[in-house]
Design an enzyme around this catalytic site. Sequence first.
Site, PDB file in Angstrom:
ATOM      1  CB  SER A  23     -11.141   5.273  -6.450  1.00 24.84           C
ATOM      2  OG  SER A  23     -11.680   6.565  -6.659  1.00 24.84           O
ATOM      3  CE1 TYR A  53      -6.648   6.693  -8.831  1.00 26.53           C
ATOM      4  CE2 TYR A  53      -8.946   7.393  -8.893  1.00 26.53           C
ATOM      5  CZ  TYR A  53      -7.837   7.013  -8.171  1.00 26.53           C
ATOM      6  OH  TYR A  53      -7.887   6.941  -6.799  1.00 26.53           O
TER       7      TYR A  53
HETATM    8  P1  NAP Z   1      -1.081   9.859  -1.556  1.00 29.02           P
HETATM    9  O1  NAP Z   1      -1.214  10.643  -0.306  1.00 29.02           O
HETATM   10  O2  NAP Z   1      -0.722  10.521  -2.833  1.00 29.02           O
HETATM   11  O3  NAP Z   1      -0.056   8.650  -1.270  1.00 29.02           O
HETATM   12  C1  NAP Z   1       0.232   7.746  -2.308  1.00 29.02           C
HETATM   13  C2  NAP Z   1       1.086   6.627  -1.767  1.00 29.02           C
HETATM   14  O4  NAP Z   1       1.352   5.709  -2.848  1.00 29.02           O
HETATM   15  C3  NAP Z   1       2.442   7.102  -1.261  1.00 29.02           C
HETATM   16  O5  NAP Z   1       2.862   6.238  -0.223  1.00 29.02           O
HETATM   17  C4  NAP Z   1       3.334   6.944  -2.492  1.00 29.02           C
HETATM   18  O6  NAP Z   1       4.719   6.757  -2.156  1.00 29.02           O
HETATM   19  C5  NAP Z   1       2.761   5.664  -3.104  1.00 29.02           C
HETATM   20  N1  NAP Z   1       2.986   5.622  -4.549  1.00 29.02           N
HETATM   21  C6  NAP Z   1       2.695   6.565  -5.469  1.00 29.02           C
HETATM   22  N2  NAP Z   1       3.087   6.179  -6.695  1.00 29.02           N
HETATM   23  C7  NAP Z   1       3.645   4.948  -6.537  1.00 29.02           C
HETATM   24  C8  NAP Z   1       4.270   4.034  -7.421  1.00 29.02           C
HETATM   25  N3  NAP Z   1       4.448   4.312  -8.730  1.00 29.02           N
HETATM   26  N4  NAP Z   1       4.759   2.883  -6.905  1.00 29.02           N
HETATM   27  C9  NAP Z   1       4.626   2.603  -5.588  1.00 29.02           C
HETATM   28  N5  NAP Z   1       4.045   3.405  -4.709  1.00 29.02           N
HETATM   29  C10 NAP Z   1       3.572   4.585  -5.176  1.00 29.02           C
HETATM   30  O7  NAP Z   1      -2.439   9.083  -1.902  1.00 29.02           O
HETATM   31  P2  NAP Z   1      -3.686   8.657  -1.001  1.00 29.02           P
HETATM   32  O8  NAP Z   1      -4.736   9.670  -1.184  1.00 29.02           O
HETATM   33  O9  NAP Z   1      -3.269   8.263   0.352  1.00 29.02           O
HETATM   34  O10 NAP Z   1      -4.159   7.373  -1.823  1.00 29.02           O
HETATM   35  C11 NAP Z   1      -3.975   6.058  -1.358  1.00 29.02           C
HETATM   36  C12 NAP Z   1      -4.877   5.147  -2.170  1.00 29.02           C
HETATM   37  O11 NAP Z   1      -6.232   5.587  -2.036  1.00 29.02           O
HETATM   38  C13 NAP Z   1      -4.578   5.154  -3.663  1.00 29.02           C
HETATM   39  O12 NAP Z   1      -4.703   3.855  -4.184  1.00 29.02           O
HETATM   40  C14 NAP Z   1      -5.669   6.056  -4.241  1.00 29.02           C
HETATM   41  O13 NAP Z   1      -5.957   5.769  -5.580  1.00 29.02           O
HETATM   42  C15 NAP Z   1      -6.816   5.736  -3.305  1.00 29.02           C
HETATM   43  N6  NAP Z   1      -7.849   6.777  -3.259  1.00 29.02           N
HETATM   44  C16 NAP Z   1      -7.562   8.019  -2.789  1.00 29.02           C
HETATM   45  C17 NAP Z   1      -8.564   8.976  -2.798  1.00 29.02           C
HETATM   46  C18 NAP Z   1      -8.346  10.389  -2.315  1.00 29.02           C
HETATM   47  O14 NAP Z   1      -9.268  11.201  -2.448  1.00 29.02           O
HETATM   48  N7  NAP Z   1      -7.204  10.720  -1.754  1.00 29.02           N
HETATM   49  C19 NAP Z   1      -9.835   8.660  -3.274  1.00 29.02           C
HETATM   50  C20 NAP Z   1     -10.078   7.385  -3.728  1.00 29.02           C
HETATM   51  C21 NAP Z   1      -9.077   6.445  -3.726  1.00 29.02           C
HETATM   52  P3  NAP Z   1       5.696   8.074  -1.963  1.00 29.02           P
HETATM   53  O15 NAP Z   1       5.278   8.719  -0.664  1.00 29.02           O
HETATM   54  O16 NAP Z   1       7.058   7.499  -1.902  1.00 29.02           O
HETATM   55  O17 NAP Z   1       5.455   8.954  -3.152  1.00 29.02           O
END
Ligand code: NAP
Length: 269
Positions: free
Chosen positions: A164, A178
Site C-alpha cells: 500500500s 496498517y
Molecule cells: P477488499 O475489497 O476489502 O477485499 C479484501 C479481501 O481480503 C477479501 O477477499 C476478503 O475476504 C479478504 N480478507 C479480509 N480479511 C481477511 C482475513 N482476515 N483473512 C483472509 N482474507 C481476508 O479489499 P481490497 O481493496 O481489494 O484490498 C486488497 C489488498 O489491497 C489488501 O491487501 C489491501 O491492504 C490492499 N490495498 C488496498 C487499497 C485500497 O484503496 N482499496 C489501497 C492500498 C492497498 P472476504 O470477501 O471473505 O471478506
Amino acid sequence: MVTQHAAPDEVEGQKVGAADGAGARRVALVTGGSRGIGAAVAEQLAGHGYDLVLTYASRADAAEQVAARCRLGGALVHVVQADFSVAGAPGAVLAAVDEAGLDLHLLVNNAGLLPPLGSVADITPERALRTLTVNTLAPLEMARLAVARMRLAGRGGVVVNVSSRAAVRGGSGEFVDYAMSKAALDSLTVGLAGEVGAENIRVVGVRPGLIATDMNTGPAAGGRLARLVTGVPLGRAGTAHDVAEAICWLASDAASYITGATLDVSGGR
Ligand code: NAP
C-alpha cells in the site's frame, strides 16, 4: 479454519493446469480473491490462461461468483476458505493446493484488512497483532510455503505482494499499524527476492493508492475516498482493474527482469 470447494468441472485426480511443455496452463493462487483487487486479478489471470486457487475469509458467495466468472473462460478454479488471522491458515491453504495436485507458478499475496480509522492512541496491542498477523505474517508464511513448492518443481515462479502507499505515507491519524504492516511487506519483497532469484523465482510488489473497493467505500472507511480523492494528481480514485493490470503485468514473462521491486499504482498520490 479452511474449507475447500473443488471446481465442479474438475476431473477427479486430474492435475489441473500443471502439465509440462509449451502451452501448459499455469496455476495462480490469489489470496482474498472474493472481492476488490483480488477478484479483478483473478478474472484477468483467468483471461490470460491461468487456472486458479482463490481464497476468501467469510464471503463464500462472493468468491463463488468470481470463480464462476473465471470458469466461463475455461479456467479451472478451486475456492478455499481461509481466515489469515487464525494460526495455521496459510499451511492449510497450501495443503489444499497439494491435495489438488497443483503446481503453483504464481502467488498473489493480496488478502488484507484495514483496521478502523484512528490515531496511534487508538491502537491496542490486540489490534496491532491482528493487523500484522493478517497483512504481514500470513503473506510471509504463504510466500515461504509457495516458494518451497516452486523450488521443488524447478520451473521458477513469481510472488506478488500487495502492499500500500500507506507503507510510504505512514498512515498518520488513520492507521499507522496498517502502514507498518505494509512497510514490512515491502521488506519481504526485497529480502526474499535476493534469496530466490537464482532459482528464477521473482518477488515483486505493488503499492496501490486510493482504490475504489469495499475497503475504502464501506461504512468503516468514514468517507475517506471522497475526502482524499481531490489530492490525487490524476484526478480520480483508482479501480481494482487498474491495480490488477499492474499485478498481471508484473507476474507475466514481460516483466521477467524485474524482481525485488514494488510499483506504485496510485495516480501519483
Ligand atoms: P477488499 O475489497 O476489502 O477485499 C479484501 C479481501 O481480503 C477479501 O477477499 C476478503 O475476504 C479478504 N480478507 C479480509 N480479511 C481477511 C482475513 N482476515 N483473512 C483472509 N482474507 C481476508 O479489499 P481490497 O481493496 O481489494 O484490498 C486488497 C489488498 O489491497 C489488501 O491487501 C489491501 O491492504 C490492499 N490495498 C488496498 C487499497 C485500497 O484503496 N482499496 C489501497 C492500498 C492497498 P472476504 O470477501 O471473505 O471478506
